[in-house]
Write a protein that holds these residues in place. Structure first.
Motif, PDB file in Angstrom:
ATOM      1  N   ALA A  41       6.152  -3.119  -8.834  1.00 51.75           N
ATOM      2  CA  ALA A  41       6.221  -4.318  -9.670  1.00 51.75           C
ATOM      3  C   ALA A  41       6.817  -4.018 -11.042  1.00 51.75           C
ATOM      4  O   ALA A  41       7.675  -4.749 -11.535  1.00 51.75           O
ATOM      5  CB  ALA A  41       4.843  -4.931  -9.815  1.00 51.75           C
ATOM      6  N   ASP A  42       6.396  -2.913 -11.666  1.00 49.57           N
ATOM      7  CA  ASP A  42       6.892  -2.591 -13.003  1.00 49.57           C
ATOM      8  C   ASP A  42       8.399  -2.359 -13.008  1.00 49.57           C
ATOM      9  O   ASP A  42       9.111  -2.849 -13.887  1.00 49.57           O
ATOM     10  CB  ASP A  42       6.183  -1.333 -13.528  1.00 49.57           C
ATOM     11  CG  ASP A  42       4.775  -1.662 -13.987  1.00 49.57           C
ATOM     12  OD1 ASP A  42       4.395  -2.841 -13.842  1.00 49.57           O
ATOM     13  OD2 ASP A  42       4.080  -0.766 -14.470  1.00 49.57           O
ATOM     14  N   ALA A  43       8.865  -1.617 -11.987  1.00 52.41           N
ATOM     15  CA  ALA A  43      10.300  -1.325 -11.934  1.00 52.41           C
ATOM     16  C   ALA A  43      11.093  -2.617 -11.777  1.00 52.41           C
ATOM     17  O   ALA A  43      12.156  -2.785 -12.384  1.00 52.41           O
ATOM     18  CB  ALA A  43      10.586  -0.383 -10.775  1.00 52.41           C
ATOM     19  N   ILE A  44      10.562  -3.547 -10.970  1.00 52.32           N
ATOM     20  CA  ILE A  44      11.277  -4.806 -10.758  1.00 52.32           C
ATOM     21  C   ILE A  44      11.325  -5.608 -12.051  1.00 52.32           C
ATOM     22  O   ILE A  44      12.361  -6.161 -12.424  1.00 52.32           O
ATOM     23  CB  ILE A  44      10.596  -5.610  -9.629  1.00 52.32           C
ATOM     24  CG1 ILE A  44      10.869  -4.921  -8.303  1.00 52.32           C
ATOM     25  CG2 ILE A  44      11.106  -7.043  -9.605  1.00 52.32           C
ATOM     26  CD1 ILE A  44      10.076  -5.463  -7.163  1.00 52.32           C
ATOM     27  N   ILE A  45      10.206  -5.632 -12.785  1.00 51.55           N
ATOM     28  CA  ILE A  45      10.184  -6.374 -14.041  1.00 51.55           C
ATOM     29  C   ILE A  45      11.177  -5.754 -15.024  1.00 51.55           C
ATOM     30  O   ILE A  45      11.946  -6.455 -15.685  1.00 51.55           O
ATOM     31  CB  ILE A  45       8.769  -6.380 -14.634  1.00 51.55           C
ATOM     32  CG1 ILE A  45       7.859  -7.250 -13.759  1.00 51.55           C
ATOM     33  CG2 ILE A  45       8.773  -6.901 -16.063  1.00 51.55           C
ATOM     34  CD1 ILE A  45       6.410  -7.097 -14.050  1.00 51.55           C
ATOM     35  N   LEU A  79      -4.680  -4.837  -7.616  1.00 52.24           N
ATOM     36  CA  LEU A  79      -4.357  -4.268  -8.924  1.00 52.24           C
ATOM     37  C   LEU A  79      -3.330  -3.142  -8.837  1.00 52.24           C
ATOM     38  O   LEU A  79      -2.945  -2.573  -9.841  1.00 52.24           O
ATOM     39  CB  LEU A  79      -5.633  -3.754  -9.596  1.00 52.24           C
ATOM     40  CG  LEU A  79      -6.662  -4.860  -9.879  1.00 52.24           C
ATOM     41  CD1 LEU A  79      -7.933  -4.289 -10.461  1.00 52.24           C
ATOM     42  CD2 LEU A  79      -6.081  -5.903 -10.807  1.00 52.24           C
ATOM     43  N   GLN A  80      -2.883  -2.820  -7.621  1.00 54.34           N
ATOM     44  CA  GLN A  80      -1.854  -1.792  -7.469  1.00 54.34           C
ATOM     45  C   GLN A  80      -0.497  -2.339  -7.912  1.00 54.34           C
ATOM     46  O   GLN A  80      -0.260  -3.537  -7.884  1.00 54.34           O
ATOM     47  CB  GLN A  80      -1.754  -1.372  -5.995  1.00 54.34           C
ATOM     48  CG  GLN A  80      -3.061  -0.917  -5.405  1.00 54.34           C
ATOM     49  CD  GLN A  80      -3.379   0.511  -5.757  1.00 54.34           C
ATOM     50  OE1 GLN A  80      -2.563   1.393  -5.564  1.00 54.34           O
ATOM     51  NE2 GLN A  80      -4.565   0.737  -6.300  1.00 54.34           N
ATOM     52  N   ARG A 103       1.141  -3.477  -1.215  1.00 52.09           N
ATOM     53  CA  ARG A 103      -0.313  -3.328  -1.321  1.00 52.09           C
ATOM     54  C   ARG A 103      -0.956  -4.573  -1.903  1.00 52.09           C
ATOM     55  O   ARG A 103      -2.036  -4.981  -1.495  1.00 52.09           O
ATOM     56  CB  ARG A 103      -0.654  -2.133  -2.196  1.00 52.09           C
ATOM     57  CG  ARG A 103      -0.294  -0.838  -1.533  1.00 52.09           C
ATOM     58  CD  ARG A 103      -0.917   0.297  -2.266  1.00 52.09           C
ATOM     59  NE  ARG A 103      -0.417   1.543  -1.719  1.00 52.09           N
ATOM     60  CZ  ARG A 103      -0.876   2.725  -2.069  1.00 52.09           C
ATOM     61  NH1 ARG A 103      -1.832   2.809  -2.957  1.00 52.09           N
ATOM     62  NH2 ARG A 103      -0.386   3.808  -1.528  1.00 52.09           N
ATOM     63  N   LYS A 104      -0.280  -5.154  -2.870  1.00 52.14           N
ATOM     64  CA  LYS A 104      -0.795  -6.396  -3.453  1.00 52.14           C
ATOM     65  C   LYS A 104      -1.003  -7.438  -2.354  1.00 52.14           C
ATOM     66  O   LYS A 104      -2.033  -8.104  -2.289  1.00 52.14           O
ATOM     67  CB  LYS A 104       0.198  -6.954  -4.465  1.00 52.14           C
ATOM     68  CG  LYS A 104      -0.065  -6.548  -5.898  1.00 52.14           C
ATOM     69  CD  LYS A 104       0.776  -7.419  -6.801  1.00 52.14           C
ATOM     70  CE  LYS A 104       1.249  -6.686  -8.042  1.00 52.14           C
ATOM     71  NZ  LYS A 104       0.220  -6.144  -8.901  1.00 52.14           N
TER      72      LYS A 104
END
Lengths: 522, 118, 144
Positions: free
Chosen positions: B107-111, B21-22, B27-28
């Motif tokens: 992940a958020d930055a990549i999206i 969930l990180q 880490r995922k």
């Protein structure tokens, strides 16, 4: 030809082709030829299997002649063979389409070996009669699809692939956990034995929990609500030939696994599991079609429609009457052909206009009327326009729904059909009819030879769609046979157990007919 | 022994899910690895934990004698480990490649960066 | 060359030994622990060691073929050994055995040889690619 050989041919042919394409790694022309030959060979073998199946009933073979529980059985029933044939048809179409579409970089980095490897995974999943073996084939399929989806290495592909990879890894782990628990409960992984053994476990709650693990795992792979988010994020990124193959087949392997598992193994608590499936089906249809409505990219619209169509197939499974399952199977056949074809069309449009965006496609009809015609057939079939194949598929499901009094799902299905029509009309109006864009004429490229080659598989699949539409009888009959086999699984179970008994009799140790897994588990 | 394994499995599942969930992609992936190892343990426990002789089949027979350890669960785990290893290697290269092009593994930055491209 | 003399001298001694040992492991797998997989790993590592000591170009030259070809041949041998029993009407992957001068030879050995070559090929594809830092795989991007 012995049945042993015939059953494994759909695996052996692509395996040999994968080796051969590796050997000719520096000869793209040879690789393309091998690939087309391989897919055609699979199609021929699947056709032969169908004839054999019609003549002799369900076919079974064990690998390495090892008796159960060490050996793995491969089973061919009607559902398997239908899936094999349809996937081989898509294989041939995409193999031809890929000749101009797969660029030299992709070919050098192993497009063709992985294409065949993907086919091995898909065919293995359709053939196997062993739960753990199913996991292995899923992984073969996954790893090759991972490679194919990132081949080309663009940033967009990588970002889409991360979601696809992580979510599918988790799904596989849930599947593996389910396999482990099933093994712990029953001591066998053979699906036919499990069908008998799971009924005897005596702890329906535990069985239902495991069923839910499988539902979530296969639901992710089939892009069922609410587990579908990876699909629209990744399917529009690779080249058209890859995305057509994925769109047509990969989610449908998940659907196949759901059909197999929820008709053969988890039928103890239909009231709970299949009701849940029905809700999932309804929500999948609605969310998929609403997602498509807001999209303005050719392939993204199509990606969301994959999701909404999955809902229809699962609806057939969830209603769980012979007619409903028949409708589901019919829908799978129709959908695979139509959906792959639409993605192929989008690839040609992209080649002609350099974009998948509906805005910049504007006015294709004026310059490429044949492409427009070839789009209309699968598009309107997808929407369920009579008398095209989608109409028959939806009609069967509707009748099946009304028969059991599940009016709300029928209402949803019909409404979603209308929305699908809206989406397809949107593509038609925006991409094919001349609109406000105005720059249509100068942006149309000349029709190159490569693009002409791409028309062939599209035309072939469209012709097939028309054939299923006009002569729906043979497909209906096949789907009916498979629905009967699925709804009453005793035929499948008996065929496998009889075969095992004959293998066990020839072995040196007598008396293993109580399910050989008992030796360990109890 | 079964209780211990069950507790360890449960703890590992919790750790794995937490890591999954990180937002950090590395880490995922570590979460996936921990989760998969917990499931291997689960399968191991499901094959029944007994003290028994090694699963060898005497010459001329097709079945092993009674009272042997269950070889099947170990075979399943071995297969799963090999498959998992391949997938792990692939995902690490994928994330490395993504890191090179995006400069981050969040992940958020990549999206957000991907959405910005369109 | 920036590689150390000690490493190069040691590699020259070790590589043939490791290759020999890998074949020993492959054949030992017939009846005891060992086999194609572990043998292939050892052989792959020996070429990797050679690549570290002398560079990948020298290691590729010593291999005399491409790793991809090794993979293809290995897979091919494995497929053939799996298909052989079918000719005699048996099942896929069934073991076929022949007695020759007191030595039992069978299709599982052939399968193991295929695995051996395949594992060497796969290991070397990965190692060479990483070692050469293939710009197509890892384009140099400034990371801010």
């Amino acid at each position: 030809m012995s049945a042993h050989l015939l059953i494994i041919l759909p695996l052996v042919i692509p395996f040999v082709a994968a080796v051969a394409t590796l050997l000719f790694a520096r000869r793209p022309g040879v690789q393309k030829g091998i690939n087309i030959a391989s897919m055609t060979g699979i199609l021929a073998a699947s056709g032969a299997l169908l004839m054999r199946l019609q003549a002799e009933g369900i076919l079974v073979t064990t690998i390495g002649d090892w008796p159960v529980p060490f050996g793995i059985v491969f089973v061919v029933d009607h559902l398997s063979v239908i899936m094999l044939i349809v996937s081989a048809i898509i294989g041939v179409a995409v193999a031809i389409y890929a000749v101009p579409d797969a660029d030299s970089t992709r070919v050098r980095f192993g497009f063709y070996p992985f294409f065949n490897l993907l086919m091995i995974g898909i065919n293995g999943a359709f053939l196997t009669g062993d739960l753990f073996n199913l996991y292995v084939w899923f992984e073969v399929m996954l790893i090759s699809s991972f490679v194919l989806i990132v081949l080309g290495n663009t940033d967009e592909q990588l970002a889409g692939a991360v979601k696809y990879v992580v979510i599918n890894l988790v799904s596989s782990l849930l599947f593996l956990a389910g396999v482990g628990l099933v093994y712990g409960m029953t001591g066998t992984l053979n699906m036919a034995e499990l069908s008998v053994a799971l009924a005897d476990v005596g702890q329906p709650g535990l069985v239902t929990v495991v069923a839910m693990l499988f539902l979530i795992s296969f639901g992710i792979k089939a892009a069922l609500f609410p587990l579908f988010f990876w699909l629209p994020a990744s399917y529009h990124t690779p080249p058209a030939s890859v995305s057509a193959f994925f769109a047509g087949l990969l989610t449908k392997v998940g659907v196949y696994a759901l059909f197999r598992v929820f008709t053969l193994l988890f039928t103890q608590d239909v009231g709970y599991t299949h009701t849940l499936l029905l809700w999932g089906a309804g929500l999948t249809m609605v969310t998929g079609v609403l997602g498509a409505a807001v999209q303005n990219d050719f392939r993204r619209v199509l990606s969301f429609h994959i999701i909404s169509q999955i809902g229809y197939m699962i609806m057939g499974l969830a209603l769980y009457t012979p007619l409903a399952i028949l409708g589901g199977v019919f829908y799978i056949v129709h959908h695979i052909i139509v959906k792959a074809n639409l993605f192929l069309v989008s690839g040609v449009a992209k080649r002609l206009r350099g974009s998948y965006s509906l805005k910049s496609l504007d006015g294709l009809y004026a310059y490429h009327p044949w492409l427009a015609t070839l789009f209309v057939i699968p598009a309107f079939s997808l929407a369920g326009f009579p008398p095209l194949s989608g109409f028959w598929a939806k009609l069967i499901l509707t009748i099946a729904g009304i028969e059991v009094g599940a009016y709300w799902i029928v209402a949803v299905a019909v409404a979603v059909g209308l929305f699908t029509m809206f989406s397809m009309t949107k593509i038609w109006v925006k991409a094919f009819l001349p609109g406000g864009g105005g720059d249509a004429a100068d942006a149309v490229g000349p029709l190159r030879l490569g693009t002409r080659v791409m028309y062939a598989p599209i035309a072939g699949l469209a012709a097939l769609t028309l054939m299923i539409s006009v002569f729906a009888g043979p497909v209906y009959d096949l789907a009916e046979r498979s629905a009967n086999e699925l709804h009453n699984s005793s035929e499948y179970v008996e065929a496998v157990l009889d075969h095992e008994k004959s293998v066990a009799d020839s072995a040196s140790r007598p008396g293993v007919d109580g399910g050989a897994g008992d030796v360990y588990a109890r | 022994m079964e209780t211990l394994i069950a507790l360890v499995t449960g703890t590992m599942v919790a750790v794995g899910v937490y890591l999954l969930l990180q937002r950090d992609l590395v880490r995922k992936i570590i979460g996936v690895v921990v989760l998969s190892n917990s499931i291997h343990l689960l399968i191991f426990a499901m094959g029944r934990m007994t003290r028994a002789s090694s699963p060898l089949i005497p010459p001329g027979q097709k079945y092993p004698p009674e009272g042997i350890a269950n070889p099947l669960s170990q075979a399943l785990i071995l297969t799963a480990i090999v498959i998992g290893f391949g997938l792990l290697a692939f995902s690490l290269v994928l994330i490395y490649r993504l890191y090179q092009s995006r400069g981050t593994v969040d992940a958020d930055a990549i999206i957000e960066a991907t959405l910005g491209d369109e | 060359m920036r590689h150390s003399v000690i490493l190069r001298t040691a590699a020259r001694l070790l590589v043939p030994l490791m290759l020999l040992f890998s074949v020993f492991l492959l054949l030992r797998g017939h009846n005891e622990t060992g086999g194609g997989f572990i043998g292939g790993l050892v052989a792959g590592i020996s070429f990797a060691l050679y690549a570290i000591a002398y560079g990948t170009a020298a290691s590729r030259a010593a291999l005399r073929t491409t790793p991809q070809q090794l993979m293809a041949v290995g897979l091919g041998i494995a497929v053939v050994s799996a298909l052989l029993p079918l000719l005699g009407g048996g099942a896929l992957l069934e073991g076929l055995w022949v007695q020759w001068q007191g030595i039992k030879l069978g299709s599982p050995v052939l399968f193991d040889v295929g695995v051996y070559l395949l594992v060497i090929g796969v290991t070397l594809v990965v190692i060479y690619e990483l070692e050469e830092h293939n710009p197509r795989l890892f384009p140099d991007v400034s990371l801010g």
